[in-house]
Write a protein that holds these residues in place. Structure first.
Motif, PDB file in Angstrom:
ATOM      1  N   MET A   1      26.179   0.141  40.672  1.00  0.00           N
ATOM      2  CA  MET A   1      25.515   1.317  40.759  1.00  0.00           C
ATOM      3  C   MET A   1      24.034   1.083  41.257  1.00  0.00           C
ATOM      4  O   MET A   1      23.443   0.173  41.097  1.00  0.00           O
ATOM      5  CB  MET A   1      25.381   2.020  39.513  1.00  0.00           C
ATOM      6  CG  MET A   1      25.012   3.435  39.191  1.00  0.00           C
ATOM      7  SD  MET A   1      25.022   4.256  37.623  1.00  0.00           S
ATOM      8  CE  MET A   1      26.843   4.517  37.677  1.00  0.00           C
ATOM      9  N   GLU A   2      23.769   1.811  42.150  1.00  0.00           N
ATOM     10  CA  GLU A   2      22.481   1.969  42.959  1.00  0.00           C
ATOM     11  C   GLU A   2      21.449   2.067  41.881  1.00  0.00           C
ATOM     12  O   GLU A   2      21.738   3.075  40.954  1.00  0.00           O
ATOM     13  CB  GLU A   2      22.399   2.888  44.225  1.00  0.00           C
ATOM     14  CG  GLU A   2      23.388   2.324  45.136  1.00  0.00           C
ATOM     15  CD  GLU A   2      23.055   1.129  45.905  1.00  0.00           C
ATOM     16  OE1 GLU A   2      21.689   0.792  46.132  1.00  0.00           O
ATOM     17  OE2 GLU A   2      23.893   0.490  46.267  1.00  0.00           O
ATOM     18  N   PRO A   3      20.180   1.868  42.138  1.00  0.00           N
ATOM     19  CA  PRO A   3      18.957   2.414  41.235  1.00  0.00           C
ATOM     20  C   PRO A   3      18.654   3.742  41.061  1.00  0.00           C
ATOM     21  O   PRO A   3      18.633   4.150  39.836  1.00  0.00           O
ATOM     22  CB  PRO A   3      17.690   1.639  41.754  1.00  0.00           C
ATOM     23  CG  PRO A   3      18.312   0.329  42.602  1.00  0.00           C
ATOM     24  CD  PRO A   3      19.581   0.719  43.044  1.00  0.00           C
ATOM     25  N   GLY A   4      18.995   4.586  42.033  1.00  0.00           N
ATOM     26  CA  GLY A   4      18.742   6.098  41.953  1.00  0.00           C
ATOM     27  C   GLY A   4      19.929   6.707  41.259  1.00  0.00           C
ATOM     28  O   GLY A   4      19.764   7.305  40.276  1.00  0.00           O
ATOM     29  N   GLU A   5      21.121   6.066  41.183  1.00  0.00           N
ATOM     30  CA  GLU A   5      22.146   6.658  40.544  1.00  0.00           C
ATOM     31  C   GLU A   5      21.991   6.175  38.928  1.00  0.00           C
ATOM     32  O   GLU A   5      22.370   7.097  38.011  1.00  0.00           O
ATOM     33  CB  GLU A   5      23.790   5.910  40.937  1.00  0.00           C
ATOM     34  CG  GLU A   5      24.015   6.402  42.512  1.00  0.00           C
ATOM     35  CD  GLU A   5      24.919   5.332  43.180  1.00  0.00           C
ATOM     36  OE1 GLU A   5      25.246   5.852  44.200  1.00  0.00           O
ATOM     37  OE2 GLU A   5      25.508   4.422  42.514  1.00  0.00           O
ATOM     38  N   GLN A   6      21.264   4.911  38.702  1.00  0.00           N
ATOM     39  CA  GLN A   6      21.165   4.459  37.246  1.00  0.00           C
ATOM     40  C   GLN A   6      20.044   5.510  36.729  1.00  0.00           C
ATOM     41  O   GLN A   6      20.061   5.908  35.631  1.00  0.00           O
ATOM     42  CB  GLN A   6      20.675   3.098  37.336  1.00  0.00           C
ATOM     43  CG  GLN A   6      21.736   2.163  37.660  1.00  0.00           C
ATOM     44  CD  GLN A   6      21.430   0.647  37.970  1.00  0.00           C
ATOM     45  OE1 GLN A   6      20.056   0.126  37.651  1.00  0.00           O
ATOM     46  NE2 GLN A   6      22.267  -0.229  38.053  1.00  0.00           N
ATOM     47  N   ARG A   7      18.943   5.864  37.577  1.00  0.00           N
ATOM     48  CA  ARG A   7      18.011   6.505  36.895  1.00  0.00           C
ATOM     49  C   ARG A   7      18.538   7.893  36.736  1.00  0.00           C
ATOM     50  O   ARG A   7      18.281   8.474  35.667  1.00  0.00           O
ATOM     51  CB  ARG A   7      16.781   6.820  37.961  1.00  0.00           C
ATOM     52  CG  ARG A   7      16.137   5.441  37.990  1.00  0.00           C
ATOM     53  CD  ARG A   7      14.680   5.550  38.904  1.00  0.00           C
ATOM     54  NE  ARG A   7      14.839   6.056  40.077  1.00  0.00           N
ATOM     55  CZ  ARG A   7      15.102   5.276  41.219  1.00  0.00           C
ATOM     56  NH1 ARG A   7      15.017   3.952  41.013  1.00  0.00           N
ATOM     57  NH2 ARG A   7      15.446   5.913  42.543  1.00  0.00           N
ATOM     58  N   GLY A   8      19.428   8.623  37.576  1.00  0.00           N
ATOM     59  CA  GLY A   8      20.131   9.691  37.411  1.00  0.00           C
ATOM     60  C   GLY A   8      20.892   9.793  36.077  1.00  0.00           C
ATOM     61  O   GLY A   8      21.042  10.935  35.377  1.00  0.00           O
ATOM     62  N   LEU A   9      21.705   8.507  35.920  1.00  0.00           N
ATOM     63  CA  LEU A   9      22.572   8.377  34.746  1.00  0.00           C
ATOM     64  C   LEU A   9      21.527   8.485  33.536  1.00  0.00           C
ATOM     65  O   LEU A   9      22.101   9.252  32.448  1.00  0.00           O
ATOM     66  CB  LEU A   9      23.468   7.552  34.706  1.00  0.00           C
ATOM     67  CG  LEU A   9      24.219   6.811  33.432  1.00  0.00           C
ATOM     68  CD1 LEU A   9      25.103   7.970  32.952  1.00  0.00           C
ATOM     69  CD2 LEU A   9      24.962   5.573  33.668  1.00  0.00           C
TER      70      LEU A   9
END
Length: 89
Positions: A1-9
């Motif tokens: 999972m990309e960093p932005g996706e991780q922050r969104g999660l």
């Protein structure tokens, strides 16, 4: 999972998971709260940016009003987009 996706999660876990199912499986804690994995059926996810920026307001009193900044919007949409596609693992 990309960093932005991780922050969104992480944002979804902190702010949304109390009512919405935010993952690929499971029901929402609040029955009227749609699971995040189904949002793309109701709305084109990439068009949610404007609603997130202006403040999401819904027709039921249990949904708080959220107004996200541009980085939060980008991250949350990036996470929501991961739910639209099968995982590669």
């Amino acid at each position: 999972m990309e960093p932005g996706e991780q922050r969104g999660l992480a944002f979804a876990k902190a702010n949304c998971a109390g009512c919405h199912a935010i993952g690929r499986a499971g029901g929402s804690a609040l029955r009227i709260a749609p699971p995040f994995r189904d949002l793309h059926v109701r709305y084109p996810v990439d068009t949610l940016a404007e609603a997130l920026a202006e403040g999401i307001v819904t027709g039921h009193p249990t949904m708080p009003t959220f107004q996200l900044d541009n980085a939060q919007i980008s991250d949350l949409i990036a996470y929501l987009e991961t739910l639209q596609h099968p995982r590669d693992d």
